[in-house]
Write a protein that holds these residues in place. Structure first.
Motif, short mmCIF file in Angstrom:
data_model
loop_
_atom_site.label_atom_id
_atom_site.label_comp_id
_atom_site.label_asym_id
_atom_site.label_seq_id
_atom_site.Cartn_x
_atom_site.Cartn_y
_atom_site.Cartn_z
N LYS A 1 65.22 55.30 23.26
CA LYS A 1 63.94 55.29 23.98
C LYS A 1 63.46 56.71 24.15
O LYS A 1 64.24 57.62 24.42
CB LYS A 1 64.10 54.67 25.37
CG LYS A 1 63.92 53.18 25.39
CD LYS A 1 63.64 52.69 26.78
CE LYS A 1 63.41 51.20 26.73
NZ LYS A 1 63.21 50.64 28.04
N LEU B 1 55.48 55.88 33.03
CA LEU B 1 56.42 54.93 33.63
C LEU B 1 56.23 54.89 35.14
O LEU B 1 56.22 53.81 35.74
CB LEU B 1 57.87 55.29 33.29
CG LEU B 1 58.93 54.38 33.92
CD1 LEU B 1 58.78 52.94 33.44
CD2 LEU B 1 60.32 54.92 33.63
N TYR B 2 56.05 56.04 35.75
CA TYR B 2 55.80 56.09 37.20
C TYR B 2 54.56 55.26 37.57
O TYR B 2 54.58 54.52 38.54
CB TYR B 2 55.63 57.53 37.68
CG TYR B 2 56.88 58.08 38.32
CD1 TYR B 2 56.99 58.18 39.70
CD2 TYR B 2 57.96 58.47 37.55
CE1 TYR B 2 58.14 58.67 40.30
CE2 TYR B 2 59.11 58.96 38.13
CZ TYR B 2 59.20 59.06 39.51
OH TYR B 2 60.34 59.53 40.10
N GLN C 1 53.29 52.74 35.90
CA GLN C 1 53.62 51.32 35.70
C GLN C 1 54.45 50.78 36.87
O GLN C 1 54.22 49.67 37.34
CB GLN C 1 54.41 51.13 34.41
CG GLN C 1 53.64 51.35 33.15
CD GLN C 1 54.55 51.38 31.93
OE1 GLN C 1 55.71 51.00 31.98
NE2 GLN C 1 54.00 51.85 30.82
N LEU C 2 55.42 51.58 37.30
CA LEU C 2 56.35 51.10 38.32
C LEU C 2 55.78 51.16 39.74
O LEU C 2 56.09 50.30 40.56
CB LEU C 2 57.65 51.94 38.29
CG LEU C 2 58.53 51.80 37.06
CD1 LEU C 2 59.69 52.79 37.14
CD2 LEU C 2 59.02 50.37 36.90
N GLU D 1 70.39 48.34 30.18
CA GLU D 1 69.32 47.86 31.07
C GLU D 1 69.57 46.44 31.55
O GLU D 1 69.21 46.09 32.67
CB GLU D 1 67.96 47.99 30.38
CG GLU D 1 67.50 49.42 30.30
CD GLU D 1 66.14 49.57 29.71
OE1 GLU D 1 65.20 49.85 30.49
OE2 GLU D 1 65.99 49.39 28.49
N PRO E 1 69.45 46.30 35.92
CA PRO E 1 68.01 46.00 35.90
C PRO E 1 67.17 46.86 36.84
O PRO E 1 65.95 46.92 36.68
CB PRO E 1 67.95 44.51 36.32
CG PRO E 1 69.23 44.28 37.04
CD PRO E 1 70.24 45.20 36.43
N ASN E 2 67.79 47.54 37.79
CA ASN E 2 67.03 48.40 38.70
C ASN E 2 66.99 49.85 38.25
O ASN E 2 66.54 50.72 38.99
CB ASN E 2 67.60 48.30 40.12
CG ASN E 2 67.39 46.93 40.70
OD1 ASN E 2 66.35 46.31 40.48
ND2 ASN E 2 68.37 46.43 41.42
N LYS F 1 65.28 51.90 35.36
CA LYS F 1 64.31 51.82 34.28
C LYS F 1 64.47 53.02 33.35
O LYS F 1 64.10 54.14 33.68
CB LYS F 1 62.88 51.76 34.83
CG LYS F 1 62.65 50.58 35.76
CD LYS F 1 62.91 49.26 35.06
CE LYS F 1 62.69 48.10 36.00
NZ LYS F 1 63.21 46.86 35.48
N PHE G 1 63.79 55.51 30.45
CA PHE G 1 62.61 55.99 29.73
C PHE G 1 63.00 56.91 28.58
O PHE G 1 62.20 57.16 27.68
CB PHE G 1 61.62 56.71 30.67
CG PHE G 1 62.12 58.04 31.18
CD1 PHE G 1 61.79 59.21 30.53
CD2 PHE G 1 62.94 58.09 32.29
CE1 PHE G 1 62.25 60.44 31.00
CE2 PHE G 1 63.40 59.30 32.76
CZ PHE G 1 63.07 60.48 32.11
N PHE H 1 66.80 57.75 33.51
CA PHE H 1 66.21 56.56 34.12
C PHE H 1 65.63 56.87 35.49
O PHE H 1 65.98 57.86 36.13
CB PHE H 1 67.25 55.44 34.24
CG PHE H 1 68.47 55.83 35.02
CD1 PHE H 1 68.53 55.63 36.40
CD2 PHE H 1 69.56 56.42 34.40
CE1 PHE H 1 69.66 55.99 37.14
CE2 PHE H 1 70.69 56.79 35.11
CZ PHE H 1 70.74 56.57 36.50
#
Length: 150
Positions: A42, A49-50, A52-53, A122, A126-127, A129, A131, A148
């Motif tokens: 990735k 990403l920030y 999006q999250l 991931e 799952p917590n 993320k 990048f 991440f």
């Protein structure tokens, strides 16, 4: 050849230097002829990403605050803050230069195990993320840099 169960595994929390991980510059311990062998899992933009999250939560947060308390951009807020880091990095490695180095006989095994570890990271976390994630094969031992946002 060493069996999987006899290899050590190490996890090191690091500051995370994306330019190093993505080889925007080459440190002295890198073999430039092998850089093309690195595996990029990735390579996404951290600022995007920030957004999006956190944009939805930031909008909700700001709706309850006075104008002087509002945060315009959460990425910039964390970047310029003194308490938090923008992201975390873990470096994962099996063995060492002796047991898993290029001429050890375990290079491929270490590479395969790291690949398997990364491909399910991931799902297991799952917590976190991810990048940016790179398997370095141009240094003394194969190792992963996983960056991440928790």
């Amino acid at each position: 050849m060493t069996e999987k169960s006899k290899l050590s595994i190490s996890f090191r929390v690091d500051d995370g230097v994306i330019e190093h991980n993505n080889r925007n510059f080459l440190p002295k311990n890198v073999d430039p002829a092998r850089t093309c062998d690195n595996v990029i899992y990735k390579s996404e933009n951290l600022q995007e990403l920030y957004h999006q999250l956190f944009d939805k939560a930031l909008t909700e947060y700001n709706s309850k605050k006075r104008s002087n308390e509002k945060i315009a951009d959460y990425y910039e807020h964390i970047k310029n803050g003194k308490q938090e880091k923008l992201f975390s990095e873990v470096v994962v490695q099996f063995g060492d230069a002796e047991s898993c180095g290029l001429k050890s006989g375990n290079w491929e095994l270490a590479k395969e195990m790291l690949d398997e570890y990364m491909k399910s990271f991931e799902e297991r976390n799952p917590n976190m993320k991810v990048f940016n994630a790179v398997l370095h094969l141009d240094e003394a031992t194969p190792h992963l840099h996983i960056d991440f946002v928790p």
